[in-house]
Design a protein around this motif. Structure first.
Motif, short mmCIF file in Angstrom:
data_model
loop_
_atom_site.label_atom_id
_atom_site.label_comp_id
_atom_site.label_asym_id
_atom_site.label_seq_id
_atom_site.Cartn_x
_atom_site.Cartn_y
_atom_site.Cartn_z
N VAL A 9 0.84 -1.20 0.00
CA VAL A 9 0.00 0.00 0.00
C VAL A 9 0.87 1.25 0.00
O VAL A 9 0.64 2.18 -0.79
N LEU A 10 1.87 1.30 0.85
CA LEU A 10 2.75 2.47 0.90
C LEU A 10 3.49 2.67 -0.41
O LEU A 10 3.62 3.80 -0.89
N ASP A 11 3.97 1.59 -1.00
CA ASP A 11 4.68 1.69 -2.26
C ASP A 11 3.80 2.31 -3.34
O ASP A 11 4.22 3.24 -4.04
N GLY A 34 -7.60 1.52 -5.26
CA GLY A 34 -8.32 0.41 -5.86
C GLY A 34 -7.91 -0.90 -5.22
O GLY A 34 -7.52 -0.96 -4.06
N GLU A 35 -7.97 -1.96 -6.00
CA GLU A 35 -7.69 -3.29 -5.46
C GLU A 35 -6.18 -3.50 -5.33
O GLU A 35 -5.42 -3.22 -6.24
N ILE A 36 -5.78 -4.00 -4.15
CA ILE A 36 -4.38 -4.28 -3.85
C ILE A 36 -4.17 -5.78 -3.88
O ILE A 36 -4.78 -6.51 -3.11
N PRO A 37 -3.31 -6.28 -4.78
CA PRO A 37 -3.05 -7.71 -4.80
C PRO A 37 -2.24 -8.13 -3.57
O PRO A 37 -1.34 -7.43 -3.14
N PHE A 45 -9.51 -0.33 0.18
CA PHE A 45 -9.82 0.53 1.32
C PHE A 45 -11.12 1.28 1.06
O PHE A 45 -11.41 1.67 -0.06
N ASN A 46 -11.87 1.53 2.14
CA ASN A 46 -13.06 2.36 2.00
C ASN A 46 -12.65 3.82 2.04
O ASN A 46 -11.47 4.15 2.17
N ILE A 52 -10.86 -3.43 3.47
CA ILE A 52 -11.92 -4.33 3.05
C ILE A 52 -11.23 -5.50 2.35
O ILE A 52 -10.54 -5.31 1.35
N GLN A 53 -11.38 -6.67 2.92
CA GLN A 53 -10.71 -7.84 2.34
C GLN A 53 -11.61 -9.04 2.45
O GLN A 53 -12.26 -9.26 3.47
#
Length: 54
Positions: A9-11, A34-37, A45-46, A52-53
């Motif tokens: 997420v930080l990257d 958006g969607e994080i693999p 995230f909301n 949200i996972q």
């Protein structure tokens, strides 16, 4: 996995914040990522940055 997800997420947020990111700019970019693999399943995230996972 939590550390892996946080780093991913930080990257992405730092890259989206531009060439000279500020903490505020990075924080603003978390929501629209958006969607994080992730190895444990994709997440997002909301609007309040809550995870949200599935």
């Amino acid at each position: 996995m939590a550390s892996y997800d946080a780093a991913a997420v930080l990257d992405r947020a730092i890259a989206a914040a531009g060439a000279d990111p500020t903490p505020e700019a990075i924080n603003e970019q978390v929501g629209p990522l958006g969607e994080i693999p992730s190895p444990r399943g994709n997440g997002r995230f909301n609007k309040n940055h809550g995870p949200i996972q599935n």
